[in-house]
Motif scaffolding. Sequence first.
Motif, PDB file in Angstrom:
ATOM      1  N   ILE A  26      73.364  34.274  39.078  1.00 49.80           N
ATOM      2  CA  ILE A  26      74.671  34.605  38.503  1.00 49.80           C
ATOM      3  C   ILE A  26      74.861  33.750  37.260  1.00 49.80           C
ATOM      4  O   ILE A  26      74.456  32.587  37.222  1.00 49.80           O
ATOM      5  CB  ILE A  26      75.808  34.358  39.522  1.00 49.80           C
ATOM      6  N   ALA A  27      75.434  34.333  36.223  1.00 55.23           N
ATOM      7  CA  ALA A  27      75.716  33.607  34.988  1.00 55.23           C
ATOM      8  C   ALA A  27      77.206  33.691  34.692  1.00 55.23           C
ATOM      9  O   ALA A  27      77.813  34.761  34.803  1.00 55.23           O
ATOM     10  CB  ALA A  27      74.909  34.173  33.824  1.00 55.23           C
ATOM     11  N   ILE A 121      79.468  32.788  43.866  1.00 54.84           N
ATOM     12  CA  ILE A 121      78.234  32.000  43.908  1.00 54.84           C
ATOM     13  C   ILE A 121      77.638  31.910  45.304  1.00 54.84           C
ATOM     14  O   ILE A 121      76.539  31.367  45.471  1.00 54.84           O
ATOM     15  CB  ILE A 121      78.461  30.578  43.352  1.00 54.84           C
ATOM     16  N   GLY A 122      78.334  32.450  46.297  1.00 58.13           N
ATOM     17  CA  GLY A 122      77.897  32.285  47.684  1.00 58.13           C
ATOM     18  C   GLY A 122      76.568  32.931  48.001  1.00 58.13           C
ATOM     19  O   GLY A 122      75.866  32.501  48.923  1.00 58.13           O
ATOM     20  N   ARG A 123      76.188  33.985  47.250  1.00 61.22           N
ATOM     21  CA  ARG A 123      74.923  34.677  47.520  1.00 61.22           C
ATOM     22  C   ARG A 123      73.845  34.363  46.497  1.00 61.22           C
ATOM     23  O   ARG A 123      72.723  34.867  46.598  1.00 61.22           O
ATOM     24  CB  ARG A 123      75.152  36.190  47.550  1.00 61.22           C
ATOM     25  N   ALA A 124      74.165  33.537  45.515  1.00 59.99           N
ATOM     26  CA  ALA A 124      73.227  33.304  44.410  1.00 59.99           C
ATOM     27  C   ALA A 124      72.304  32.129  44.701  1.00 59.99           C
ATOM     28  O   ALA A 124      72.701  31.138  45.311  1.00 59.99           O
ATOM     29  CB  ALA A 124      74.002  33.046  43.122  1.00 59.99           C
ATOM     30  N   ASP A 125      71.059  32.249  44.254  1.00 57.65           N
ATOM     31  CA  ASP A 125      70.113  31.142  44.339  1.00 57.65           C
ATOM     32  C   ASP A 125      70.275  30.177  43.166  1.00 57.65           C
ATOM     33  O   ASP A 125      70.016  28.984  43.297  1.00 57.65           O
ATOM     34  CB  ASP A 125      68.669  31.670  44.337  1.00 57.65           C
ATOM     35  N   ARG A 126      70.686  30.737  42.016  1.00 53.36           N
ATOM     36  CA  ARG A 126      70.812  29.940  40.795  1.00 53.36           C
ATOM     37  C   ARG A 126      72.091  30.347  40.068  1.00 53.36           C
ATOM     38  O   ARG A 126      72.482  31.513  40.080  1.00 53.36           O
ATOM     39  CB  ARG A 126      69.616  30.179  39.858  1.00 53.36           C
ATOM     40  N   LEU A 141      83.086  24.104  40.216  1.00 53.56           N
ATOM     41  CA  LEU A 141      81.798  24.700  40.544  1.00 53.56           C
ATOM     42  C   LEU A 141      80.994  23.789  41.468  1.00 53.56           C
ATOM     43  O   LEU A 141      80.428  24.246  42.482  1.00 53.56           O
ATOM     44  CB  LEU A 141      81.025  24.975  39.253  1.00 53.56           C
ATOM     45  N   THR A 142      80.930  22.501  41.155  1.00 53.67           N
ATOM     46  CA  THR A 142      80.158  21.585  41.994  1.00 53.67           C
ATOM     47  C   THR A 142      80.828  21.376  43.349  1.00 53.67           C
ATOM     48  O   THR A 142      80.140  21.288  44.377  1.00 53.67           O
ATOM     49  CB  THR A 142      79.979  20.235  41.284  1.00 53.67           C
ATOM     50  N   GLN A 143      82.153  21.326  43.382  1.00 54.34           N
ATOM     51  CA  GLN A 143      82.859  21.180  44.654  1.00 54.34           C
ATOM     52  C   GLN A 143      82.658  22.402  45.529  1.00 54.34           C
ATOM     53  O   GLN A 143      82.457  22.293  46.745  1.00 54.34           O
ATOM     54  CB  GLN A 143      84.345  20.938  44.397  1.00 54.34           C
ATOM     55  N   ARG A 151      78.626  24.483  54.922  1.00 53.04           N
ATOM     56  CA  ARG A 151      78.720  25.646  55.810  1.00 53.04           C
ATOM     57  C   ARG A 151      77.373  26.328  55.980  1.00 53.04           C
ATOM     58  O   ARG A 151      77.297  27.465  56.420  1.00 53.04           O
ATOM     59  CB  ARG A 151      79.745  26.626  55.241  1.00 53.04           C
ATOM     60  N   SER A 152      76.304  25.630  55.650  1.00 59.61           N
ATOM     61  CA  SER A 152      74.975  26.249  55.694  1.00 59.61           C
ATOM     62  C   SER A 152      74.582  26.679  57.101  1.00 59.61           C
ATOM     63  O   SER A 152      73.791  27.610  57.279  1.00 59.61           O
ATOM     64  CB  SER A 152      73.929  25.284  55.126  1.00 59.61           C
ATOM     65  N   ARG A 153      75.121  26.007  58.121  1.00 61.09           N
ATOM     66  CA  ARG A 153      74.802  26.396  59.494  1.00 61.09           C
ATOM     67  C   ARG A 153      75.342  27.790  59.837  1.00 61.09           C
ATOM     68  O   ARG A 153      74.910  28.413  60.806  1.00 61.09           O
ATOM     69  CB  ARG A 153      75.368  25.377  60.474  1.00 61.09           C
ATOM     70  N   LEU A 154      76.295  28.250  59.051  1.00 64.79           N
ATOM     71  CA  LEU A 154      76.849  29.592  59.262  1.00 64.79           C
ATOM     72  C   LEU A 154      76.052  30.652  58.518  1.00 64.79           C
ATOM     73  O   LEU A 154      76.449  31.812  58.463  1.00 64.79           O
ATOM     74  CB  LEU A 154      78.316  29.632  58.809  1.00 64.79           C
ATOM     75  N   GLY A 155      74.936  30.238  57.938  1.00 60.84           N
ATOM     76  CA  GLY A 155      74.097  31.183  57.210  1.00 60.84           C
ATOM     77  C   GLY A 155      74.466  31.344  55.759  1.00 60.84           C
ATOM     78  O   GLY A 155      73.973  32.249  55.088  1.00 60.84           O
ATOM     79  N   ILE A 156      75.355  30.476  55.257  1.00 62.64           N
ATOM     80  CA  ILE A 156      75.766  30.528  53.854  1.00 62.64           C
ATOM     81  C   ILE A 156      74.924  29.527  53.073  1.00 62.64           C
ATOM     82  O   ILE A 156      74.927  28.329  53.363  1.00 62.64           O
ATOM     83  CB  ILE A 156      77.263  30.206  53.705  1.00 62.64           C
ATOM     84  N   SER A 157      74.182  30.008  52.112  1.00 63.58           N
ATOM     85  CA  SER A 157      73.289  29.143  51.344  1.00 63.58           C
ATOM     86  C   SER A 157      73.793  29.016  49.919  1.00 63.58           C
ATOM     87  O   SER A 157      73.832  30.001  49.179  1.00 63.58           O
ATOM     88  CB  SER A 157      71.870  29.715  51.346  1.00 63.58           C
ATOM     89  N   PRO A 158      74.201  27.816  49.490  1.00 60.47           N
ATOM     90  CA  PRO A 158      74.727  27.652  48.132  1.00 60.47           C
ATOM     91  C   PRO A 158      73.594  27.673  47.114  1.00 60.47           C
ATOM     92  O   PRO A 158      72.426  27.471  47.451  1.00 60.47           O
ATOM     93  CB  PRO A 158      75.371  26.267  48.184  1.00 60.47           C
ATOM     94  N   PRO A 159      73.912  27.921  45.848  1.00 61.60           N
ATOM     95  CA  PRO A 159      72.877  27.844  44.805  1.00 61.60           C
ATOM     96  C   PRO A 159      72.319  26.435  44.711  1.00 61.60           C
ATOM     97  O   PRO A 159      73.036  25.453  44.897  1.00 61.60           O
ATOM     98  CB  PRO A 159      73.628  28.248  43.537  1.00 61.60           C
ATOM     99  N   ASP A 160      71.016  26.331  44.443  1.00 60.18           N
ATOM    100  CA  ASP A 160      70.402  25.015  44.396  1.00 60.18           C
ATOM    101  C   ASP A 160      70.184  24.507  42.982  1.00 60.18           C
ATOM    102  O   ASP A 160      69.701  23.387  42.787  1.00 60.18           O
ATOM    103  CB  ASP A 160      69.063  25.017  45.142  1.00 60.18           C
TER     104      ASP A 160
END
Length: 219
Positions: A26-27, A121-126, A141-143, A151-160
Motif C-alpha cells: 500500500i502506498a 494497512i492491516g493486510r499489507a506486507d509493505r 502510522l507507527t502506532q 494482535r498478531s495472535r488473532l491472525g492480523i499481520s502488520p506491515p514489516d
Amino acid sequence: RFPVTLGSVFAERRKRVLDAMGEGAIAIFLGASLVVRSRDTEFPFRQDSDFRYLTGFDHPDAVAVLRTDGGPRFTLYVQPRNRDLEIWTGSRPGVEGAIADFGADAAHPRGDFEQHLPDLIGRADRVYHVLGRDRKLDELLTQTAETLRLRSRLGISPPDRIIDPRGIVHELRLFKSEAELAILRRASEISREGHAAAARIARDGVREYELQAAIESSF
C-alpha cells in the motif's frame, strides 16, 4: 492537441507505480495544504508535485492511497462539498467528483482517513510512505502498526517495512512523454516571450514592479 486524455495519462502513471510496488503493498501520498500568510489569507495554493503527477487532483488537504493488497487500487480522501465555504474558497470536487472526474476507484471525506488507517494497512506486507513530512501521520502510522503487531495472535499481520515511494515516482518522472515534452517546450517559449517583453522596457528609472507587470502580462 494531445493524442491522449489527461485522465488516461494519470491512470497510466499510477499503473506504473502499482506495478513497481509489487503485490501486497500500500502506498500513501499526501497532498499539500493551504499555508496561512496573514490572519485569514493564504498563499496561493500549489499542489505537491508527486501528488499531482499521480492524480491530477489540484485541491488542498487530500490523500491518495494506492493498493496492491486486494483493496481498491486507487482511493482518494478529499474535502467534502460545502456550499458555504466554497463561496470563499472556490468549488470543490468533493467525494463524488473524486470518482467521476479523477478516476478514483473509491473516495471518502478527508476526515475519515485516520479512522480507516488500521484497515488500510492491516493486510499489507509493505507500506510506501514519505516519513518526516507529517509528524502526526508518522506517529499514527507507527502506532497503528504496533497495535496490529500486538494482535498478531488473532491472525492480523502488520506491515514489516515502511519504504520511501520517491525512489519509484522520481525515476518515472525523469522520462517525459511526447505530450509532456510539448508542454515543456511551450512553457519555455512563453518564458522567453515574457523576458523579452521585460527587456524591451528595461531602462534607467523603470521600477521592478513595472518589469514584473510586463513579464506577467506577457505570460
